[in-house]
Design a protein around this motif. Sequence first.
Motif, PDB file in Angstrom:
ATOM      1  N   LEU A  71       0.870  -1.072   0.028  1.00 60.57           N
ATOM      2  CA  LEU A  71       0.153   0.018   0.036  1.00 60.57           C
ATOM      3  C   LEU A  71       0.672   1.221   0.063  1.00 60.57           C
ATOM      4  O   LEU A  71       2.148   1.145   0.502  1.00 60.57           O
ATOM      5  CB  LEU A  71      -0.828   0.267   1.169  1.00 60.57           C
ATOM      6  N   VAL A  72       0.411   2.252  -0.521  1.00 57.84           N
ATOM      7  CA  VAL A  72       1.109   3.466  -0.509  1.00 57.84           C
ATOM      8  C   VAL A  72       0.388   4.409   0.723  1.00 57.84           C
ATOM      9  O   VAL A  72      -0.661   4.619   0.619  1.00 57.84           O
ATOM     10  CB  VAL A  72       1.110   4.206  -1.861  1.00 57.84           C
ATOM     11  N   ALA A  73       1.307   5.003   1.674  1.00 56.50           N
ATOM     12  CA  ALA A  73       0.622   5.773   2.784  1.00 56.50           C
ATOM     13  C   ALA A  73       1.641   7.010   2.790  1.00 56.50           C
ATOM     14  O   ALA A  73       2.749   7.196   2.484  1.00 56.50           O
ATOM     15  CB  ALA A  73       0.673   5.004   3.931  1.00 56.50           C
ATOM     16  N   GLU A  74       0.831   8.044   3.331  1.00 55.23           N
ATOM     17  CA  GLU A  74       1.631   9.238   3.767  1.00 55.23           C
ATOM     18  C   GLU A  74       1.132   9.829   5.163  1.00 55.23           C
ATOM     19  O   GLU A  74       0.144   9.621   5.328  1.00 55.23           O
ATOM     20  CB  GLU A  74       1.034  10.370   2.542  1.00 55.23           C
ATOM     21  N   ASP A  75       2.171  10.448   5.744  1.00 56.42           N
ATOM     22  CA  ASP A  75       1.809  11.152   7.108  1.00 56.42           C
ATOM     23  C   ASP A  75       2.907  12.350   7.228  1.00 56.42           C
ATOM     24  O   ASP A  75       3.858  12.664   6.391  1.00 56.42           O
ATOM     25  CB  ASP A  75       1.713  10.024   8.088  1.00 56.42           C
ATOM     26  N   LYS A 163       5.411   6.460  12.872  1.00 56.97           N
ATOM     27  CA  LYS A 163       3.767   6.700  12.868  1.00 56.97           C
ATOM     28  C   LYS A 163       3.355   5.807  11.653  1.00 56.97           C
ATOM     29  O   LYS A 163       2.228   5.012  11.773  1.00 56.97           O
ATOM     30  CB  LYS A 163       3.465   8.127  12.363  1.00 56.97           C
ATOM     31  N   LYS A 167       1.123   2.466  12.155  1.00 55.73           N
ATOM     32  CA  LYS A 167      -0.419   2.398  11.671  1.00 55.73           C
ATOM     33  C   LYS A 167      -0.673   1.059  10.888  1.00 55.73           C
ATOM     34  O   LYS A 167      -1.672   0.685  10.667  1.00 55.73           O
ATOM     35  CB  LYS A 167      -0.512   3.708  10.952  1.00 55.73           C
ATOM     36  N   TYR A 168       0.320   0.759  10.053  1.00 54.84           N
ATOM     37  CA  TYR A 168       0.334  -0.234   9.102  1.00 54.84           C
ATOM     38  C   TYR A 168       0.814  -1.587   9.296  1.00 54.84           C
ATOM     39  O   TYR A 168       0.437  -2.739   8.748  1.00 54.84           O
ATOM     40  CB  TYR A 168       0.589   0.300   7.770  1.00 54.84           C
TER      41      TYR A 168
ATOM     42  N   THR B  39       1.623  15.526  17.316  1.00 54.31           N
ATOM     43  CA  THR B  39       1.311  14.392  16.192  1.00 54.31           C
ATOM     44  C   THR B  39      -0.150  14.494  16.096  1.00 54.31           C
ATOM     45  O   THR B  39      -1.078  14.123  16.769  1.00 54.31           O
ATOM     46  CB  THR B  39       1.642  13.049  16.974  1.00 54.31           C
ATOM     47  N   PRO B  40      -0.271  15.181  14.976  1.00 60.00           N
ATOM     48  CA  PRO B  40      -1.857  15.697  14.677  1.00 60.00           C
ATOM     49  C   PRO B  40      -2.751  14.621  14.477  1.00 60.00           C
ATOM     50  O   PRO B  40      -2.061  13.413  13.874  1.00 60.00           O
ATOM     51  CB  PRO B  40      -1.655  16.647  13.514  1.00 60.00           C
ATOM     52  N   VAL B  41      -4.061  14.863  14.536  1.00 61.82           N
ATOM     53  CA  VAL B  41      -5.042  14.013  14.075  1.00 61.82           C
ATOM     54  C   VAL B  41      -4.708  13.433  12.767  1.00 61.82           C
ATOM     55  O   VAL B  41      -5.034  14.275  11.677  1.00 61.82           O
ATOM     56  CB  VAL B  41      -6.554  14.426  14.398  1.00 61.82           C
ATOM     57  N   PRO B  42      -4.453  12.271  12.328  1.00 59.43           N
ATOM     58  CA  PRO B  42      -4.178  11.812  11.129  1.00 59.43           C
ATOM     59  C   PRO B  42      -5.556  11.657  10.004  1.00 59.43           C
ATOM     60  O   PRO B  42      -5.740  10.646   9.438  1.00 59.43           O
ATOM     61  CB  PRO B  42      -3.727  10.520  11.379  1.00 59.43           C
ATOM     62  N   SER B  44      -5.405  13.624   7.289  1.00 59.11           N
ATOM     63  CA  SER B  44      -4.937  13.302   5.892  1.00 59.11           C
ATOM     64  C   SER B  44      -3.997  11.993   5.567  1.00 59.11           C
ATOM     65  O   SER B  44      -3.561  11.974   4.720  1.00 59.11           O
ATOM     66  CB  SER B  44      -4.269  14.689   5.430  1.00 59.11           C
ATOM     67  N   ALA B  45      -3.718  11.559   6.666  1.00 57.86           N
ATOM     68  CA  ALA B  45      -2.769  10.500   6.559  1.00 57.86           C
ATOM     69  C   ALA B  45      -3.523   9.014   6.398  1.00 57.86           C
ATOM     70  O   ALA B  45      -3.665   8.241   6.637  1.00 57.86           O
ATOM     71  CB  ALA B  45      -2.276  10.158   7.883  1.00 57.86           C
ATOM     72  N   ASP B  46      -3.938   9.200   5.019  1.00 59.26           N
ATOM     73  CA  ASP B  46      -4.645   7.968   4.468  1.00 59.26           C
ATOM     74  C   ASP B  46      -3.964   7.295   3.642  1.00 59.26           C
ATOM     75  O   ASP B  46      -2.878   7.805   3.256  1.00 59.26           O
ATOM     76  CB  ASP B  46      -6.219   8.302   3.878  1.00 59.26           C
ATOM     77  N   ILE B  47      -4.416   6.026   3.447  1.00 57.59           N
ATOM     78  CA  ILE B  47      -3.826   5.278   2.431  1.00 57.59           C
ATOM     79  C   ILE B  47      -4.163   5.759   1.091  1.00 57.59           C
ATOM     80  O   ILE B  47      -5.204   5.979   0.610  1.00 57.59           O
ATOM     81  CB  ILE B  47      -4.283   3.743   2.572  1.00 57.59           C
ATOM     82  N   LEU B  48      -2.864   5.944   0.446  1.00 61.92           N
ATOM     83  CA  LEU B  48      -2.995   6.669  -0.876  1.00 61.92           C
ATOM     84  C   LEU B  48      -3.277   5.766  -2.115  1.00 61.92           C
ATOM     85  O   LEU B  48      -4.116   5.894  -2.882  1.00 61.92           O
ATOM     86  CB  LEU B  48      -1.878   7.544  -1.303  1.00 61.92           C
ATOM     87  N   GLY B  49      -2.476   4.661  -2.057  1.00 60.54           N
ATOM     88  CA  GLY B  49      -2.685   3.520  -2.895  1.00 60.54           C
ATOM     89  C   GLY B  49      -3.683   2.583  -2.307  1.00 60.54           C
ATOM     90  O   GLY B  49      -3.615   2.211  -1.119  1.00 60.54           O
TER      91      GLY B  49
END
Lengths: 216, 216
Positions: A71-75, A163, A167-168, B39-42, B44-49
Amino acid sequence: MKKEEQGKPLSKAIQYLLFGILALAFIALAAFLVKSCLPKPEEVGEQLPLEDTSAIIESVRPKGELYIYSLVAEDFVTKQETEHHVLLFPEEHSCVQVVQQKISFVLDLDKIKYVPDSGKVVLVQLPDIRYVASTQDSRFMSDDEDYWKDHNTDPMKHAVENKLKKKYDTPKIRQQAKANAQKTIGDLLARFGYEARFVSGNIERTDGVETLKSVK
Amino acid sequence: MENKERLGKLLVLVLLVGAIWMVERCTDSEAVAQPEESTPVPTSADILGLLKEETDLVTTEVKISKLAIYDTSKSEHFRFTDISTWKYGDRKCIIPVEITVKYGYNLKELSVNDVKISDDSTSVYVMLPKPKIIDSGYNLYYDRKQVVAISTGLRSSIGHETEEELRKKAYDQVIKKGDDIKRNVESDIEKNAVTLVESMVKSLGFKDVTVVTKNK
């Protein structure tokens, strides 16, 4: 009369001083307005054109890995600091470190154990699944690039990486990855005419023959 | 009396300018205020792919180094009609980037006809699909002592923000030219794949194994 004559040059001096301050304030304000209204060259058009340099292959290594889940993720993490100026108000600074990674769960093929069972059945023991993260993008945003340029951003990058891992890299996702690994290996062995039976426990060698010690 | 009036007006003006400056500063700092090391509430930290089940076999890992070179004196030329070119000074930066590319095969592309077993089950023929990039990424951490960053005149200095953008651009350039690199390491990818698949299949009990790739 004398007092009035003495007071005049003093008030004149204050007047000139205030005029000077006023003029400087107006110049500073005008400069600030012009600066904030005009776009910087690096903010307009094609940003940061890179020169076309060649890529050098440093090493080519054989690998034996099975990618079973990805999966591709960003934080991101933020940081704020206060800059203390001499005779001026303290100035707040903020920055954000964003990291985008491709997260994969991988099996090392050389660690998979196959033990022939009866007929066309093979007992398969899978090794632990590895968590692998490859960086796709790393962005740093700040209010003042000049202020942050001497700061070390590595701790912020570590924080984002942790992080993402927290999370993953969960038991649930690992379980899904393991199920997919079993399906993939099972399908592959079926192509060669074998039925895979997945076991956990120890496979030990006794008298040159691998035997399964315990099967769950 | 007249002087006192003038002084009063000047003071009011100075205060006015000061007030404008203060308001400007306050609105700026409000816009960037963030919690410290938070460590902000995530959100926007969603799975992109999409979470993807993979069946990719990695056989070769290639390490590539590239110099990201940015030089405005070569890329920016003054044009009266383009405000972005109205600048004084230049920006130059050189950053080494380490890129890792993993090549391999998608096992789902392996059709029934690609695996042929002899009647006596002693020999097997495997045809692998075309190799492709399975995973890639660049170094998240880098030694800033190796970075050359220069800005002259009125140009803003180069910090983390620009450096990270340049590193990402260099990585994108390499991945865009992925076919050129693949051509250079094609024989290695194939050789490694043959060795890996041969040893896997032989461990199942086949004596004669032939592995070919669709490149030929």
